[in-house]
Design an enzyme around this catalytic site. Structure first.
Site, PDB file in Angstrom:
ATOM      1  N   LYS A  68       0.841  -1.200   0.000  1.00 16.68           N
ATOM      2  CA  LYS A  68       0.000   0.000   0.000  1.00 16.68           C
ATOM      3  C   LYS A  68       0.871   1.243   0.000  1.00 16.68           C
ATOM      4  CE  LYS A  68      -3.926  -2.273   2.080  1.00 16.68           C
ATOM      5  NZ  LYS A  68      -4.526  -2.791   3.305  1.00 16.68           N
TER       6      LYS A  68
ATOM      7  N   GLN B 120      -4.905  -1.552   9.540  1.00 17.20           N
ATOM      8  CA  GLN B 120      -4.784  -2.875   8.921  1.00 17.20           C
ATOM      9  C   GLN B 120      -5.361  -3.953   9.844  1.00 17.20           C
ATOM     10  OE1 GLN B 120      -3.486  -3.567   5.742  1.00 17.20           O
ATOM     11  NE2 GLN B 120      -4.272  -5.606   6.183  1.00 17.20           N
TER      12      GLN B 120
ATOM     13  N   ASP C 226     -11.373   3.171   4.075  1.00 13.80           N
ATOM     14  CA  ASP C 226     -11.825   1.783   3.968  1.00 13.80           C
ATOM     15  C   ASP C 226     -13.356   1.713   3.952  1.00 13.80           C
ATOM     16  OD1 ASP C 226      -9.973  -0.173   3.621  1.00 13.80           O
ATOM     17  OD2 ASP C 226      -9.539  -0.474   5.753  1.00 13.80           O
TER      18      ASP C 226
END
Ligand code: NAD
Length: 289
Positions: free
Chosen positions: A54, A98, A121
């Site tokens: 990422k 994460q 997200d």
């Protein structure tokens, strides 16, 4: 029929290019460089690889990447305090925590600390609610990427029967809502669904997001269906999807491979969300992406 292979790698690369263009335009028009902060707690090896990838993709798109690592022993309040710092940091437009988090930390609590305007997200209650209501928000990356792949095959999804197998908050539920917003007739199937094979056979668009290798058999696929395989299952040293690819490909019109299908779209959509967040937080119009 032999299915067309939906090349997620190529579609994702093109999307990342468009994101990079939008970053440049945002910089020259308003001097803003979007920034993505990733929080990694503990030492799960797969999570380390995801976070590194990422970071690389974020910088490649011309954005700022911030990585915050906390030890596996971190307390919930340490992670919450870090998220609050990132909420207050103007250089940070997107915050991603994460998953999975170590067992002592309540993931829901941490996620809901994220400022919804920076929730790239799309997992906070605020953004989940906006998706349900059809209001503008930040949409979860994997479901959004899946819809973009379907649209490379068929632009108009109105009236098509979409079956989504799996009802997780991360994938199945938001994917169902996105397909509903495209005017599909949506069936959400899951572990308690009776005669899953028959339900799948009625799908014009069949999406599998279960996490069970090759659960969806070839003869569950209607002739001419579009098949989106979200599953990633490690079997020996191979990654395979939730769909029996070889058998399904003899019936489907188009199908995503694993790897190289939905997977690459997830990071590309994360970058897209970061640019959108950067613009929206400043009251600017959504950049063309
Ligand atoms: P999850 O475990 O949270 O949810 C799985 C869902 O599958 C549940 O809703 C459950 O009801 C359903 N299910 C379980 N067994 C079933 C069965 N026998 N028949 C029908 N339904 C069944 O998983 P998730 O987070 O939604 O992830 C699903 C898969 O997608 C996993 O393989 C995961 O690795 C993969 N994934 C891929 C990406 C990507 O970037 N490509 C992103 C997220 C998840």
């Amino acid at each position: 029929m032999t299915a067309a292979i939906i090349d997620g790698k190529a579609v994702a690369a093109a999307l990342r290019e468009r994101v990079a263009g939008a970053v440049q335009r945002l910089q020259s028009a308003s001097g803003v460089t979007p920034g993505l902060a990733v929080v990694l707690v503990g030492d799960d090896p797969a999570s380390h690889v995801y976070v590194r990838n990422k970071g690389i993709a974020t910088k490649k798109a011309g954005m700022a990447s911030f990585e915050h690592r906390l030890p596996a022993t971190a307390r919930e309040e340490d992670v919450v305090a870090l998220v609050r710092r990132l909420n207050a940091d103007d250089a940070v437009d997107g915050i991603l925590v994460q998953m999975p988090l170590p067992a002592q930390i309540d993931a829901h609590k941490v996620i809901n600390e994220i400022d919804p305007a920076k929730d790239v997200d799309g997992l906070t209650q605020a953004n989940a609610g906006r998706l349900l209501l059809g209001a503008t928000g930040l949409v979860p990356c994997t479901p959004h990427g899946s819809v973009l792949l379907i649209k490379t095959v068929e632009q108009k999804l109105s009236g098509l029967h979409a079956v989504v197998v799996g009802r997780s908050i991360l994938v199945g539920k938001p994917l169902s809502l996105l397909l509903l917003a495209e005017n599909c007739t949506v069936t959400m199937a899951h572990s308690r669904t009776k005669d899953l094979a028959a339900v799948c056979r009625s799908a014009d668009i069949l999406c599998a997001a279960v996490g069970k290798a090759e659960l969806v058999q070839g003869d569950w696929v209607k002739e001419g269906a579009i098949v989106i395989d979200v599953g990633i299952n490690r079997v020996g040293d191979r990654l395979i999807g939730d769909v029996d690819y070889a058998a399904a490909a003899t019936r489907a019109r188009a199908i995503t491979p694993v790897p190289g299908g939905v997977g690459p779209m997830t990071i590309a959509c994360l970058l897209k969300n970061t640019v959108l967040a950067a613009a929206r937080r400043r009251g600017l119009a959504d950049p063309e992406i």
